[in-house]
Design an enzyme around this catalytic site. Sequence first.
Site, PDB file in Angstrom:
ATOM      1  N   HIS A  24      -7.982  -3.683  14.683  1.00 55.87           N
ATOM      2  CA  HIS A  24      -8.518  -4.845  15.201  1.00 55.87           C
ATOM      3  C   HIS A  24      -7.919  -6.346  15.214  1.00 55.87           C
ATOM      4  CE1 HIS A  24     -10.881  -5.994  11.793  1.00 55.87           C
ATOM      5  NE2 HIS A  24     -11.785  -4.923  11.923  1.00 55.87           N
ATOM      6  N   HIS A  78     -21.893   2.037   7.145  1.00 57.68           N
ATOM      7  CA  HIS A  78     -21.667   0.856   8.189  1.00 57.68           C
ATOM      8  C   HIS A  78     -21.157   1.341   9.643  1.00 57.68           C
ATOM      9  CE1 HIS A  78     -19.276  -2.203   9.643  1.00 57.68           C
ATOM     10  NE2 HIS A  78     -18.066  -2.255   9.278  1.00 57.68           N
ATOM     11  N   GLU A  80     -19.575   0.307  12.205  1.00 59.56           N
ATOM     12  CA  GLU A  80     -18.261   0.029  12.776  1.00 59.56           C
ATOM     13  C   GLU A  80     -17.578   1.175  13.354  1.00 59.56           C
ATOM     14  OE1 GLU A  80     -15.714  -2.994  11.380  1.00 59.56           O
ATOM     15  OE2 GLU A  80     -14.758  -3.244  13.177  1.00 59.56           O
ATOM     16  N   ASP A  82     -14.779   2.638  13.644  1.00 58.54           N
ATOM     17  CA  ASP A  82     -13.951   3.283  12.721  1.00 58.54           C
ATOM     18  C   ASP A  82     -14.825   4.304  11.779  1.00 58.54           C
ATOM     19  OD1 ASP A  82     -14.601   0.958  11.703  1.00 58.54           O
ATOM     20  OD2 ASP A  82     -12.813   1.018  10.181  1.00 58.54           O
ATOM     21  N   HIS A 144     -18.741  -5.257   5.606  1.00 58.37           N
ATOM     22  CA  HIS A 144     -18.005  -6.302   6.268  1.00 58.37           C
ATOM     23  C   HIS A 144     -18.689  -6.745   7.510  1.00 58.37           C
ATOM     24  CE1 HIS A 144     -14.956  -5.992   9.877  1.00 58.37           C
ATOM     25  NE2 HIS A 144     -14.706  -6.935   9.482  1.00 58.37           N
ATOM     26  N   ASP A 163     -16.171  -0.573   3.539  1.00 53.16           N
ATOM     27  CA  ASP A 163     -14.942  -1.283   3.774  1.00 53.16           C
ATOM     28  C   ASP A 163     -14.344  -2.000   2.349  1.00 53.16           C
ATOM     29  OD1 ASP A 163     -14.225  -0.711   6.254  1.00 53.16           O
ATOM     30  OD2 ASP A 163     -15.758  -2.542   7.193  1.00 53.16           O
ATOM     31  N   TYR A 191      -5.334  -6.355   3.075  1.00 52.36           N
ATOM     32  CA  TYR A 191      -6.624  -6.018   3.671  1.00 52.36           C
ATOM     33  C   TYR A 191      -7.650  -6.919   3.054  1.00 52.36           C
ATOM     34  CZ  TYR A 191     -10.788  -2.737   4.220  1.00 52.36           C
ATOM     35  OH  TYR A 191     -11.867  -2.115   4.520  1.00 52.36           O
ATOM     36  N   HIS A 224     -11.282   3.177   3.374  1.00 54.91           N
ATOM     37  CA  HIS A 224      -9.930   3.143   4.012  1.00 54.91           C
ATOM     38  C   HIS A 224      -9.047   3.279   2.712  1.00 54.91           C
ATOM     39  CE1 HIS A 224     -11.262   1.940   7.817  1.00 54.91           C
ATOM     40  NE2 HIS A 224     -11.854   1.010   7.395  1.00 54.91           N
TER      41      HIS A 224
HETATM   42 FE1  FEO Z   1     -15.787  -2.761   9.236  1.00 54.89          FE
HETATM   43 FE2  FEO Z   1     -13.551  -0.034   8.254  1.00 54.89          FE
HETATM   44  O1  FEO Z   1     -14.802  -1.231   9.405  1.00 54.89           O
END
Ligand code: FEO
Length: 393
Positions: A24, A78, A80, A82, A144, A163, A191, A224
Amino acid sequence: MTSIELAKDVYWVGAVDWDLRNFHGHETRRGTTYNAYLIIDDKTTLVDTVKYTFSSELKKNIRELTNPKKIDYIVINHIEIDHSSSLPKVMEFAKNAKIIATRNGKEGLMEYYGEDWDIETVKTGDELKIGRRTLRFVEAPMLHWPDSMFTYLVEDEILMPNDAFGQHLASSQRFDDEVHESVLMDEAAKYYANILMPFASLIIKKIDELSDLGVKPRMIAPSHGIIWRSNPDRIVDSYLVWSKGETKKKAVIVYDTMWGSTQKMAYAILEAIAKHGIDIHLFHMRRSDISEIMKEILEAKAVIIGSPTINHSMFPTISAFLNYITGLRPKGKIWASFGSYGWGGGAVRDINQSLKKAGFELLEPSLEVRYVPDEEKLQKCREFGEGIAEKIE
Ligand code: FEO
């Protein structure tokens, strides 16, 4: 990649995205991973899913360990894309699973997917017994997104903070003691600088709160990148340093140039600052990756921005950079600006307006040069650099 055991009956079942080069908006030159975890206990529990393009890989990894139909709970830390976008696929085979999310998470899932799923909401301090294990939930709004939460495996002392504490780093290795330290910390810093920096004060509070809630992880398994098992305090301490805006004897120059005048100024300023033994980095904005620049700015004491004037204002690349960085709100820095112009100026004025509007500490006066800097003007640039170096020291 196949599943990897973190602790007895606790497995990584995620996916490695080797090819991702932009996440993103910021560059991910080392790819990323989408980490999901499977806990096999009386109740089989999946913590997070993966990006939808990897849903078959998630299913394959789960199938290696258990019958995917047996999943009882799916914790969505979360929403989002991903992390949650394989949920529709997972719900096709885990038809009876109950989803666990925050209240914001539930709302988001319903809006994203419009499905009539069984979703139970949890809040900070709530626990779920899944057999011999207990899951403890900690809401983490804005780390996040507003829906975010952390899940703590109490008996295993494993924190799954989604995240937070992550890195965009694709690797065949899963643990911090298996990858090169400098690569790992480089990606962790990048990050943080590009994703979590605006939430610095929330991070400090959250780390305090974790301790108050008895969350003292021996392992941190983000969603991640690499899992912190050899020294999880290392990343927590780094987050505290970054969130408090602690800086080093370091400066970053970010500039663009039309016919080379602003570039000459940048080099003269750099030369003067470097003479003081200050770690200085220089980025030509049109040739540089903005997320890499942010990583270098993270621990810098001074940020110096240069632009020629075009159409009575700054270069578009510098304008975009200021827009990005003022949104990220780095703390504890001094800011300075310089630039060149032909007839009417405007670049330095507009840079300063942006910096002041963001509440950044601006070192004035700025430095402007008409047309091409001759030796006399380059000397002024060196003196300008000297002034910044003294402030850094
Ligand atoms: Fe806020 Fe890895 O997504």
